[in-house]
Write a protein that holds these residues in place. Structure first.
Motif, PDB file in Angstrom:
ATOM      1  N   ALA A   1       0.844  -1.199   0.000  1.00 52.60           N
ATOM      2  CA  ALA A   1       0.000   0.000   0.000  1.00 52.60           C
ATOM      3  C   ALA A   1       0.875   1.243   0.000  1.00 52.60           C
ATOM      4  O   ALA A   1       0.649   2.173  -0.778  1.00 52.60           O
ATOM      5  CB  ALA A   1      -0.923  -0.006   1.210  1.00 52.60           C
ATOM      6  N   SER A   2       1.883   1.254   0.846  1.00 46.48           N
ATOM      7  CA  SER A   2       2.767   2.415   0.928  1.00 46.48           C
ATOM      8  C   SER A   2       3.462   2.685  -0.399  1.00 46.48           C
ATOM      9  O   SER A   2       3.505   3.823  -0.872  1.00 46.48           O
ATOM     10  CB  SER A   2       3.807   2.192   2.025  1.00 46.48           C
ATOM     11  N   ARG A   3       3.952   1.627  -1.022  1.00 45.67           N
ATOM     12  CA  ARG A   3       4.666   1.830  -2.282  1.00 45.67           C
ATOM     13  C   ARG A   3       3.707   2.237  -3.387  1.00 45.67           C
ATOM     14  O   ARG A   3       4.035   3.054  -4.249  1.00 45.67           O
ATOM     15  CB  ARG A   3       5.442   0.571  -2.647  1.00 45.67           C
ATOM     16  N   SER A   4       2.504   1.683  -3.335  1.00 47.96           N
ATOM     17  CA  SER A   4       1.493   2.069  -4.318  1.00 47.96           C
ATOM     18  C   SER A   4       1.124   3.542  -4.168  1.00 47.96           C
ATOM     19  O   SER A   4       0.708   4.186  -5.125  1.00 47.96           O
ATOM     20  CB  SER A   4       0.267   1.177  -4.149  1.00 47.96           C
ATOM     21  N   LEU A   5       1.316   4.081  -2.950  1.00 52.77           N
ATOM     22  CA  LEU A   5       1.042   5.501  -2.725  1.00 52.77           C
ATOM     23  C   LEU A   5       2.199   6.382  -3.180  1.00 52.77           C
ATOM     24  O   LEU A   5       2.211   7.581  -2.924  1.00 52.77           O
ATOM     25  CB  LEU A   5       0.749   5.753  -1.246  1.00 52.77           C
TER      26      LEU A   5
END
Lengths: 271, 368
Positions: free
Chosen positions: A176-180
């Motif tokens: 999720a963090s990297r997708s953000l």
């Protein structure tokens, strides 16, 4: 008034030892075996005398050396161990298991053997050891030697414990963090590390405690400067059991403090 | 605007499971991807987001090749099933993590109606609140494409419906390619401009939800989108209309482009099967049978009917007033009409059959 079947049952209940009671009984013996000597140690030295002996320069020096070296060893173990733990937690394959086996090796190796092994690399007869002596920075019989011995023996604790802590962090959160739009490093710093922190701190505490108590490898690598375990041994051999008590009690107190830290971390809300 | 998310020749093989090849193009629209669990729809999303790498194929966004790019450099944002909020942060910190400014956080909080919960820790939020925060956090990055993986799957029905109805205008207003994965046909149709139906790693059909529901391309699409009545028959005649031989009964259909003797599937949605009193039993498309099962679904009743002399079972959907009026009991006799225009023959060929969905609408109002 009780019927026959009732009285039969009431007679069998006290006889039928329930399994948990047996388990507690057996375990209780073990717990007593742990606690009784500790209590006995405290009772064997009057508090006044204990405080007086704490001021002995040999004791103060040993305590200073131990705390300093164990702190350095813990920092070194954490700096090198955390990335390794993360890698182990996030990689699957043949190599992971092989690397993990290497990490666990110092745990299963007798510490004295660890000391011998280290001497073959860092000792005065070995190239590295010789070069270090020539540079005026001897790796045996020095604080550096103590740190080398302690790091060897104690660092696996932080790696193994932190690995488990990293594995406990849901990978979805990292995704999720990297997708953000956040890179690996930002993600590790803001998401993975904070979530794994209780486990990491537990590992750091274990490593520090193990380093403080390290005797076997330290004895062989660096008899001087004396750490507390070595001082206990010297006092015991040269002056008798009584003289070993104060340092032993000091070490015991440090262990209890470490245990208290661990327990506080375990009750952490997000673990 | 030329925003396009495209997917060419995507293939991914897991142990014993092959996904693809899939080609998809998503413009400034919401594409719903509907399929059962394990059909590969989540893998499809993860591949677009860069979390999973494909064995073959290319993903492009506005002409830019994303293949091989790390997730953080794609401009695509994935919204996870349970929100994937960072549990050690408050709702505000979660949104701020992705936002440029605190002003943006406030604006998004207003849009998604989460102002009141901003200072709560993420792990104390309810399922619906969590998804609202997750959406705010995703929108804070100003994504070039938005990917949603079953965002409403674990919510209670009323919250799910409310969020679904709010989501539709919100997503449309973004004017970016959006892929919305779900296994719920109601969500898929309510939210999607277009609908892709997937099974076993392949896309069966892509069209507007209305068209997919009215004219399913395969028996799987028919049954998965709620056309429980999917039957096999043989083409018996093609003169004035396509006539099927189904268990020795003649069924007139609006099908086209088939040859006599060909085996075909046809389907009719249970809500389009009408009960009838005034049609004669020997008319085409009129069947007599026994009631074999009745299920109360809350909004309506499903009644299974075994037509005389057939192994197939027709399922009809009745609104409670109609059901109560008929006063049906098991083994009651019942006469039903499979209205010609409500039947769809799967695999109709040639493209001159326009306005099919308009016909469906007409039929629907007649039935009601």
């Amino acid at each position: 008034m009780a019927t026959r079947s009732n009285s039969t049952r009431s007679r069998t209940i006290p006889l039928a030892l329930d399994w948990l009671t047996v388990a507690l009984g057996l375990g209780g013996v073990l717990c007593l075996y742990y606690l009784a000597p500790l209590v006995s140690l405290f009772l064997s030295v009057p508090p006044g005398e204990l405080l007086a002996r704490m001021n002995n320069p040999a004791v103060v020096d040993a305590a200073t050396t131990s705390v300093l070296s164990a702190s350095i060893s813990t920092v070194v173990a954490t700096v090198f161990g955390l990335p390794l733990a993360y890698w182990l937690a996030r990689t699957d394959g043949r190599w992971t298991n092989a690397v993990l086996a290497v990490v666990v090796l110092p745990l299963v190796l007798p510490p004295t053997v660890g000391g011998i092994v280290l001497l073959t690399v860092f000792g005065p007869g070995a190239p590295i050891g010789e070069a270090a002596v020539a540079a005026g920075f001897p790796l045996t019989r020095s604080l550096a030697g103590v740190v080398l011995a302690q790091t060897f023996v104690a660092s696996p604790f932080v790696v193994v414990t932190a690995k488990a802590a990293f594995e406990g962090v849901d990978r979805t959160l990292e995704h999720a963090s990297r997708s953000l739009g956040k890179g690996r490093w930002t993600t590790a710093r803001n998401v993975t590390l904070p979530l794994a922190m209780p486990g990491i701190l537990a590992g750091v505490t274990l490593t520090f405690t193990r380093a403080m108590g390290e005797f076997g490898a330290t004895m062989i690598m660096a008899y001087y400067p004396r750490t507390m375990p070595v001082q206990i041994w010297v006092a015991f051999i040269e002056l008798g059991l009584d003289n070993a008590y104060p340092v032993a009690i000091l070490l015991l107190l440090i262990s209890v403090a470490a245990l208290a830290t661990l327990t506080t971390i375990v009750s952490n809300p997000w673990e | 605007m030329g925003m396009t998310l495209a997917f060419d020749g995507f293939v991914k093989t897991y142990e014993g499971f092959e996904l693809g090849p899939i080609d998809l193009t998503v413009k400034n629209e919401v594409l719903s991807v509907l399929g059962p669990s394990g059909c590969g729809k989540t893998t499809l999303l993860s591949t677009i987001a860069g979390i999973v790498s494909p064995d073959a194929g290319r993903v492009t966004l506005n002409g830019r090749d994303l293949t091989g790019q790390p997730p953080e450099e794609r401009g695509t944002v994935l919204v996870f099933q349970d929100g994937a909020l960072f549990p050690h942060m408050t709702a505000r910190e979660n949104v701020a993590y992705a936002a440029e400014s605190m002003k943006q956080v406030e604006e998004l909080a207003t849009t998604l109606e989460i102002e009141g919960i901003l200072d709560q820790r993420a792990d104390t939020l309810s399922g619906g609140e969590r998804q609202r925060v997750a959406l705010a956090r995703s929108l804070a990055t100003d994504p070039a494409a938005l990917l949603l993986d079953e965002p409403l799957a674990n919510l209670d029905a009323p919250i799910k419906r409310r969020l679904r109805d709010e989501l539709r205008p919100l997503l449309s207003s973004l004017s970016i390619p959006i892929v919305y994965v779900t296994h719920d046909q109601h969500e898929a149709t309510a939210i999607g401009d277009r609908l892709a139906v997937m099974e076993d790693g392949t896309v069966h059909q892509i069209d507007t939800p209305k068209e997919v529901f009215a004219h399913p391309a395969t028996p799987f699409v028919a049954s998965f989108t709620g056309s429980i009545n999917v039957f096999q028959a043989q083409v018996a005649g093609t003169d004035t209309s396509l006539v099927l031989d189904w268990n020795d009964r003649q069924i007139e259909t609006p099908g086209y482009g088939h040859e006599v003797g060909e085996d075909v599937w046809f389907c009719i949605r249970p809500e389009y099967v009408a009960t009838t009193d005034d049609s004669a039993a020997d008319e085409a498309n009129v069947l007599d049978g026994n009631v074999t099962r009745r299920v109360f679904e809350g909004d309506d009743y499903l009644v299974d009917i075994a037509p005389d002399g057939m192994d197939d079972v027709i399922r009809i959907k009745l609104s409670p007033p109609v059901y109560d009026r008929l006063g049906l009991a098991d083994q009651d006799r019942i006469r039903v009409l499979l209205a010609k225009e409500a039947i769809h023959v799967i695999g109709d060929r040639n493209g001159d059959h326009e306005s099919a969905s308009d016909e469906m609408t007409t039929v629907q109002s007649e039935v009601q």
